[in-house]
Design a protein around this motif. Structure first.
Motif, PDB file in Angstrom:
ATOM      1  N   ARG A  83       0.839  -1.198   0.000  1.00  0.00           N
ATOM      2  CA  ARG A  83       0.000   0.000   0.000  1.00  0.00           C
ATOM      3  C   ARG A  83       0.874   1.248   0.000  1.00  0.00           C
ATOM      4  O   ARG A  83       1.971   1.265   0.533  1.00  0.00           O
ATOM      5  N   ARG A  84       0.355   2.280  -0.657  1.00  0.00           N
ATOM      6  CA  ARG A  84       1.050   3.574  -0.721  1.00  0.00           C
ATOM      7  C   ARG A  84      -0.003   4.662  -0.841  1.00  0.00           C
ATOM      8  O   ARG A  84      -0.911   4.575  -1.660  1.00  0.00           O
ATOM      9  N   TYR A  85       0.130   5.711   0.000  1.00  0.00           N
ATOM     10  CA  TYR A  85      -0.821   6.812  -0.024  1.00  0.00           C
ATOM     11  C   TYR A  85      -0.114   8.104  -0.433  1.00  0.00           C
ATOM     12  O   TYR A  85       1.107   8.234  -0.319  1.00  0.00           O
ATOM     13  N   VAL A  86      -0.907   9.055  -0.911  1.00  0.00           N
ATOM     14  CA  VAL A  86      -0.375  10.350  -1.339  1.00  0.00           C
ATOM     15  C   VAL A  86       0.146  11.103  -0.119  1.00  0.00           C
ATOM     16  O   VAL A  86      -0.513  11.150   0.934  1.00  0.00           O
ATOM     17  N   GLU A  87       1.316  11.702  -0.246  1.00  0.00           N
ATOM     18  CA  GLU A  87       1.888  12.484   0.847  1.00  0.00           C
ATOM     19  C   GLU A  87       0.998  13.687   1.152  1.00  0.00           C
ATOM     20  O   GLU A  87       0.444  14.316   0.253  1.00  0.00           O
TER      21      GLU A  87
END
Length: 277
Positions: A83-87
């Protein structure tokens, strides 16, 4: 007849797995179950974030994996493997920009869809002008949370915008390298509408993360799509299949073009590719 090696089949949702009313054809359900029983993995690969994916997909037994948020979150057999989210600072910058160009926008994340509370009337008009039409869009696209602090929305994977005052190309130039801007599959008029994702994260990226988690091979992949965010997916797969209702440009790049979603296109392609009899 030689048994087909195990395949990993990646499937877009809207216009591919289901029609744009959110309906899964009976023939498609049959094909999915039959292929899975033959040992193949059925994997959702969608621009929708996890919160937007229909409950019958998330909670049912048709699929072995889900790639959501245009490749930013990957689940395999119920477990999150990437998983990766917008900074946060990038989200803040982007929302300032979208406000500046007069665009209505939604933040889409694992936990929900968010929109500024003071834009609610615009959302109502966009989706047909009544509470009933807003409710229907919420059923299809996910329920919207109207918030006074959109910049603080949690777990943001991507953004959707409507009525931008600039072209897609100009927006891409303005936003630089962190974001990628493409047209949306759900255009609601003649305005400039699109999706904004993190550069480098797309459906193909999510496909590779799924394979990494399961020991799968790229040469054993098949992908099905129909829209503007499916080019990378079909290009990455060993066999890329465009639905009969797909964009003309996607059909040109596909290895196989099947029938439209409402004309048993998924089942026909599964049969042609040997996934089912």
């Amino acid at each position: 007849m030689k048994k087909l090696d195990k395949k990993t089949v990646f499937l877009d949702i809207d216009g591919t797995l289901t029609n744009f009313r959110g309906e899964l054809p009976e023939s498609a359900e049959y094909a999915l179950r039959e292929a899975a029983e033959r040992g193949h993995d059925m994997v959702i690969c969608s621009g929708r974030t996890y919160a937007q994916i229909y409950a019958w997909i998330r909670e049912g037994d048709l699929f072995q994996g889900i790639v959501s948020g245009a490749g930013t979150v990957v689940r395999s057999r119920g477990e999150v493997v990437f998983r990766r989210y917008v900074e946060h600072e990038k989200t803040s910058m982007l929302l300032d920009y979208l406000d500046e160009i007069g665009s209505l926008y939604f933040l889409q994340g694992d936990s929900g869809i968010y929109c500024p509370r003071d834009r609610r009337e615009e959302v109502l008009q966009l989706f047909g002008g009544t509470e009933e039409t807003l409710e229907e869009k919420s059923r299809l696209l996910g329920r919207i949370t109207f918030t006074d602090a959109p910049k603080d929305s949690p777990e943001v994977n991507k953004f959707v915008f409507y009525g931008a005052g600039r072209s897609i190309r100009q927006m891409q130039e303005d936003l630089g390298k962190y974001f990628t801007v493409v047209e949306t599959s759900f255009k609601l008029g003649d305005t400039v509408d699109g999706e904004i994702t993190m550069n480098g994260y797309d459906k193909a990226f999510g496909m590779q993360r799924y394979l990494d988690a399961n020991g799968g091979r790229r040469e054993d992949t098949i992908a099905f799509g129909d829209g503007p965010n499916d080019f990378e997916m079909l290009d990455y797969a060993q066999v890329g299949v465009a639905m009969g209702n797909a964009l003309p440009a996607l059909k040109k790049t596909a290895d196989l073009v099947t029938d439209p979603v409402d004309e048993d296109g998924l089942m026909h392609a599964f049969q042609k590719l040997g996934l089912i009899l």
